[in-house]
Design a protein around this motif. Sequence first.
Motif, PDB file in Angstrom:
ATOM      1  N   GLU A 170       2.046  -4.295   3.761  1.00 13.43           N
ATOM      2  CA  GLU A 170       0.715  -3.759   4.026  1.00 13.43           C
ATOM      3  C   GLU A 170       0.736  -2.242   4.233  1.00 13.43           C
ATOM      4  N   ALA A 171       1.924  -1.670   4.368  1.00 12.49           N
ATOM      5  CA  ALA A 171       2.067  -0.221   4.540  1.00 12.49           C
ATOM      6  C   ALA A 171       3.378   0.207   3.906  1.00 12.49           C
ATOM      7  N   ARG A 211      -1.840  10.626   2.824  1.00 14.46           N
ATOM      8  CA  ARG A 211      -1.722   9.205   3.142  1.00 14.46           C
ATOM      9  C   ARG A 211      -2.853   8.752   4.066  1.00 14.46           C
ATOM     10  N   GLU A 212      -3.126   7.458   4.032  1.00 20.66           N
ATOM     11  CA  GLU A 212      -4.014   6.850   5.012  1.00 20.66           C
ATOM     12  C   GLU A 212      -3.180   6.526   6.250  1.00 20.66           C
ATOM     13  N   LEU A 213      -3.518   7.104   7.380  1.00 20.56           N
ATOM     14  CA  LEU A 213      -2.753   6.910   8.612  1.00 20.56           C
ATOM     15  C   LEU A 213      -3.493   5.912   9.495  1.00 20.56           C
ATOM     16  N   THR A 214      -2.826   4.783   9.764  1.00 19.69           N
ATOM     17  CA  THR A 214      -3.485   3.678  10.465  1.00 19.69           C
ATOM     18  C   THR A 214      -2.833   3.422  11.817  1.00 19.69           C
ATOM     19  N   GLU A 227       1.536   9.821  16.466  1.00 22.55           N
ATOM     20  CA  GLU A 227       0.630  10.344  15.445  1.00 22.55           C
ATOM     21  C   GLU A 227       0.938  11.814  15.164  1.00 22.55           C
ATOM     22  N   SER A 233       0.847  -1.190   0.000  1.00 27.34           N
ATOM     23  CA  SER A 233       0.000   0.000   0.000  1.00 27.34           C
ATOM     24  C   SER A 233       0.880   1.237   0.000  1.00 27.34           C
ATOM     25  N   THR A 252      -0.012   4.213  -0.129  1.00 23.93           N
ATOM     26  CA  THR A 252      -0.660   5.385   0.468  1.00 23.93           C
ATOM     27  C   THR A 252      -0.926   5.210   1.957  1.00 23.93           C
ATOM     28  N   ARG A 253      -0.404   4.165   2.557  1.00 20.88           N
ATOM     29  CA  ARG A 253      -0.720   3.876   3.950  1.00 20.88           C
ATOM     30  C   ARG A 253       0.520   3.963   4.824  1.00 20.88           C
ATOM     31  N   TYR A 254       0.405   4.694   5.929  1.00 27.28           N
ATOM     32  CA  TYR A 254       1.434   4.743   6.953  1.00 27.28           C
ATOM     33  C   TYR A 254       0.837   4.224   8.263  1.00 27.28           C
ATOM     34  N   THR A 255       1.634   3.495   9.016  1.00 30.13           N
ATOM     35  CA  THR A 255       1.193   3.014  10.321  1.00 30.13           C
ATOM     36  C   THR A 255       1.912   3.767  11.433  1.00 30.13           C
TER      37      THR A 255
END
Length: 311
Positions: free
Chosen positions: A48-49, A29-32, A17, A2, A4-7
């Motif tokens: 996955e990120a 980005r999508e922040l998870t 965060e 992904s 566009t995803r950051y954890t």
Amino acid sequence: MSATRYTYLGPAGTFTEAALRSLPEAATRELTPVASVSAALDAVRAGEAAGAMVAIENSVDGAVTTTSDELINGSPLMIYREVLLPISFAVMVRPGTALGDVKTVSGHPVAQPQVRHWLAANLPDAQWESAASNAEAARLVQEGRYDAAVAGAFAAELYGLEVLSDEIHDAASATTRFVLAGRPGRVSSATGWDKTSMVVWLPDDHPGALLELLQEFAVRGINLMRIESRPTGEGMGSYCFLIDCEGHLSERRVSEALMGLKRICPQVRFLGSYPRADKGTAFPLRNGTSDLDFANAADWLSRCLDGRGEL
């Protein structure tokens, strides 16, 4: 993966965060949030990120060893960015709770050394209970598990809590360093204000072993910004070292230092060259350590080899 995803260490409202959101690219980005540093980095390893923001050290309690050990072990990761975040804690409670009602206080274990004197002076009889993160402590207070949480004041509104006391940290200048880690890839271009990180394993335990390692930096005029020893798990006295130094891998002095380490050490893990977050005074290059100095020396050696000698 992904892209566009950051954890990050969650739940919502952690300092991690806040550090992640300070990066311009975080807005796209999508922040998870995830439950632990290990989970954040495992998501990157599993594809996955694209990246994980994790705390690596703070100015009061030193290294965040969970992050250090994750970078040392498992499949390799690289650091692409760093953030320095000033840390200020608050004590927050459910509405209507007075300071005298607080019997239990929760927060991340790294937070406790940064507020221990305030707690001793103001809540000497309260029991400390560790949580996975400071925001998780706030959530547990919201649920009624504990009486108070130590967290960033911004977390209070997220969890319907009231701030009893703000600015409770023992060190007014407390700062935590966070890094954005991803899977290994091409090193970004040098900015002239960079840092390079690595893990180095000593070849064996003999007098001067660490000195031999450090000389690879010293003879090239490279300033070390951090060195941390961690046990390898292979027996007492067996250590590896996490090292941050000034400079970028594309600079001859840095690249040759790493090649020198690789010649004498059984294992060297490159953790990345990336822009420094601080804007302090850079150490001036010592004579003979610039890229031009290395190029001139190489040209001289070439002339010696083919018989041209001195110009």
